[in-house]
Write an enzyme that holds these catalytic residues in place. Structure first.
Site, PDB file in Angstrom:
ATOM      1  N   SER A 259      -6.147   4.066   2.768  1.00 48.78           N
ATOM      2  CA  SER A 259      -4.936   4.582   2.135  1.00 48.78           C
ATOM      3  C   SER A 259      -3.802   3.584   2.325  1.00 48.78           C
ATOM      4  O   SER A 259      -3.963   2.569   2.998  1.00 48.78           O
ATOM      5  CB  SER A 259      -4.553   5.930   2.729  1.00 48.78           C
ATOM      6  OG  SER A 259      -4.049   5.749   4.037  1.00 48.78           O
ATOM      7  N   LYS A 260      -2.661   3.907   1.742  1.00 47.79           N
ATOM      8  CA  LYS A 260      -1.515   2.983   1.752  1.00 47.79           C
ATOM      9  C   LYS A 260      -1.127   2.525   3.152  1.00 47.79           C
ATOM     10  O   LYS A 260      -0.669   1.411   3.350  1.00 47.79           O
ATOM     11  CB  LYS A 260      -0.310   3.649   1.080  1.00 47.79           C
ATOM     12  CG  LYS A 260      -0.089   3.151  -0.345  1.00 47.79           C
ATOM     13  CD  LYS A 260       1.377   2.911  -0.626  1.00 47.79           C
ATOM     14  CE  LYS A 260       1.631   1.811  -1.625  1.00 47.79           C
ATOM     15  NZ  LYS A 260       1.632   2.203  -3.015  1.00 47.79           N
ATOM     16  N   ARG A 261      -1.332   3.426   4.130  1.00 47.35           N
ATOM     17  CA  ARG A 261      -0.873   3.029   5.465  1.00 47.35           C
ATOM     18  C   ARG A 261      -1.734   1.918   6.070  1.00 47.35           C
ATOM     19  O   ARG A 261      -1.398   1.339   7.086  1.00 47.35           O
ATOM     20  CB  ARG A 261      -0.772   4.252   6.385  1.00 47.35           C
ATOM     21  CG  ARG A 261      -2.035   4.751   6.930  1.00 47.35           C
ATOM     22  CD  ARG A 261      -1.946   6.150   7.505  1.00 47.35           C
ATOM     23  NE  ARG A 261      -3.257   6.740   7.410  1.00 47.35           N
ATOM     24  CZ  ARG A 261      -4.249   6.449   8.231  1.00 47.35           C
ATOM     25  NH1 ARG A 261      -4.053   5.614   9.228  1.00 47.35           N
ATOM     26  NH2 ARG A 261      -5.434   6.984   8.069  1.00 47.35           N
ATOM     27  N   GLY A 263      -2.061  -0.777   4.502  1.00 53.50           N
ATOM     28  CA  GLY A 263      -1.496  -1.976   3.887  1.00 53.50           C
ATOM     29  C   GLY A 263      -1.621  -1.954   2.379  1.00 53.50           C
ATOM     30  O   GLY A 263      -0.767  -2.468   1.677  1.00 53.50           O
TER      31      GLY A 263
END
Ligand code: GLU
Ligand code: ZN
Length: 498
Positions: A259-261, A263
């Site tokens: 996921s986005k977290r 990167g």
């Protein structure tokens, strides 16, 4: 294991549901399917599985095609270019599905089910309570024509279910996972048409592969458990069954779904961060697929080295450091002129609209300046904003006072005697900006050498303790700005300390 395709006729596909920006895991799936086809001069099909109308807005279809093209993929058949076995959007294929539903109804291999969502939930609750796996119990399996018309008269829109044989085993080969066998009794009659008439995923997906002549289905491991149902449908319709190869999942560095977290989660995230397509291709191609070559490969070499047998069963982990390694190699492969083009393209798509170009134009109309700049900074740039930062450090008058402060640079300034700076400025003038002469005479007259000479110079001229060769930066900074920065080095330092 049977080989349904030969290297003469391989046809693979990518069949995304355009419900959001292309996830990196799906981008890798697309890349693998494309490489599999390109490895043997096969065909590659793009098919849009857009039957979930509530989640398939037009913008995602457009974005999907753009993103695949950005990655460097092309297709021989697809929604935008058509092809011999189209249409290539499932919502345009509803008539086709209808014919096959009728065929299954006629032979009794499919039947309408009138159970409500509440009925089904209650059934599952009972099964769970007695420790059985939840599955459709077959309540509508044996309704007669009279019972059906009665239910329909009440206005109930039925789903269609596939009638799974009561007993027996189904063996499904997979090119990555080997043979798997499934007890038919465990599957339960599954839905092939929803009550609104739209096709269920299992059905449209399997049918389209067969009708489009796809003989290699490369897709995510999350679909592995769908395969037996899909094989049953194809068998029932006497249609060819493709070979399956399920790719292990792509996870974040911590083993959680990407996921986005971590990167980045979508291909678009990487594009916006300034990654080069060649870097992303080389990185993704090696994520769960083994290449003996460790250098940057062009598409032909990536395709030539690809084979389904080299796909690993271990989940892939997204690793930014690895991706940056490929970014470095991909940048090295660009000429100075290509690198400048990349910087311009990246700069024109962000808010600082063509900032880099403007900045350089302000300094000089000299056509060679961009190339000179790129040649000087390229080894220190992985992303476009780093080039913008170096451009500021070279060309902006405020020197490093306004820029990010580098502690090591400040320390180097602090350790340098105050009388060093006027001397450096005078000698720069005398050497007419010739870096070699300047630093040589400065060394002789100041008595400083090595790090204690070059660190303060670098710090004063660029505001940083590391970066491109000073000799290459000096002509870009120019005599005037260099003089000014040397003269103000000490005062800027004292300001920075307060
Ligand atoms: N539309 C499905 C997905 O995006 C396709 C799965 C498949 O490739 O068969 O997950
Ligand atoms: Zn039912």
């Amino acid at each position: 294991m049977a080989q349904y395709y030969t290297t003469m006729n391989l046809k693979s596909r990518f069949a995304p549901s355009p419900t959001g920006y292309l996830h990196l895991g799906n981008a890798r799936t697309a890349l693998f399917a494309w490489l599999a086809a390109r490895a043997v001069a096969g065909r590659f099909v793009l098919r849009l599985e857009d039957t979930d109308q509530s989640r398939s807005p037009q913008i995602y279809e457009k974005a999907l095609l753009e993103d695949l093209r950005w990655l460097g993929l092309n297709w021989d058949e697809g929604p935008d270019i058509g092809g011999p076995v189209g249409p290539y959007r499932q919502m345009e294929r509803l008539d086709i599905y209808q014919k096959y539903y009728e065929a299954l109804l006629e032979t009794g291999q499919a039947y309408p089910c009138y159970c409500s969502a509440e009925d089904l939930a209650a059934e599952r609750a009972v099964q769970r309570a007695s420790g059985k796996p939840p599955r459709y119990g077959g309540r509508c399996r044996h309704l007669n024509a009279e019972q059906r018309s009665e239910l329909e008269a009440r206005g109930i829109q039925p789903v269609l279910r596939y009638r799974v044989p009561d007993s027996g085993m189904l063996i499904v080969p997979d090119r990555v996972w080997g043979e798997r066998s499934y007890a038919l009794a465990d599957l339960g009659d599954f839905v092939i048409r929803r009550s609104d008439g739209s096709p269920a995923f299992f059905f449209a997906n399997a049918l389209d592969d067969a009708l489009m002549g796809v003989n290699l289905v490369l897709r995510g491991e999350d679909h592995l458990s769908n395969t037996p149902r899909q094989v049953l449908i194809l068998q029932a319709l006497d249609l060819p069954i493709p070979e399956y190869a399920h790719l292990p999942l792509l996870l974040g560095s911590d083993g959680q779904p990407l996921s986005k977290r971590h990167g980045a989660a979508s291909l678009r995230d990487l594009q916006l961060q300034g990654y080069l397509p060649a870097a992303v291709r080389n990185y993704l191609a090696r994520l769960g697929h083994h290449y003996a070559e460790t250098d940057l490969l062009d598409d032909q070499a990536l395709a030539a080295g690809f084979s389904v047998e080299k796909i690993s069963r271990a989940p892939g982990h997204f690793d930014v450091a690895q991706l940056q390694h490929w970014q470095r190699l991909a940048l090295q492969a660009l000429s100075d002129a290509q690198l400048w083009e990349w910087l311009l393209a990246a700069n024109s798509s962000n808010i600082e609209n063509r900032l880099l170009e403007k900045m350089l134009k302000t300094v000089s109309e000299d056509e060679n300046l961009p190339i000179q700049f790129v040649a000087a900074v390229r080894a220190n740039v992985l992303f476009p904003e780093e080039a913008v930062d170096w451009a500021r450090r070279c060309f902006a008058d405020e020197a490093f006072a306004e820029l990010e402060k580098d502690d090591a640079a400040l320390a180097a300034l602090a350790e340098t005697p105050a009388e060093f700076w006027p001397l450096a400025a005078v000698l720069l003038q005398q050497s007419a900006g010739d870096y070699r002469i300047w630093t040589k005479t400065l060394q002789q007259e100041s008595g400083l050498k090595g790090k204690s000479l070059f660190m303060p110079l670098r710090a004063a001229l660029t505001g940083r303790s590391h970066g491109p060769e000073l000799a290459a930066l000096l002509p870009l900074i120019g005599m005037e700005r260099a003089q000014q920065r040397l003269r103000t080095a000490a005062s800027v330092l004292s300001e920075a300390r307060n």
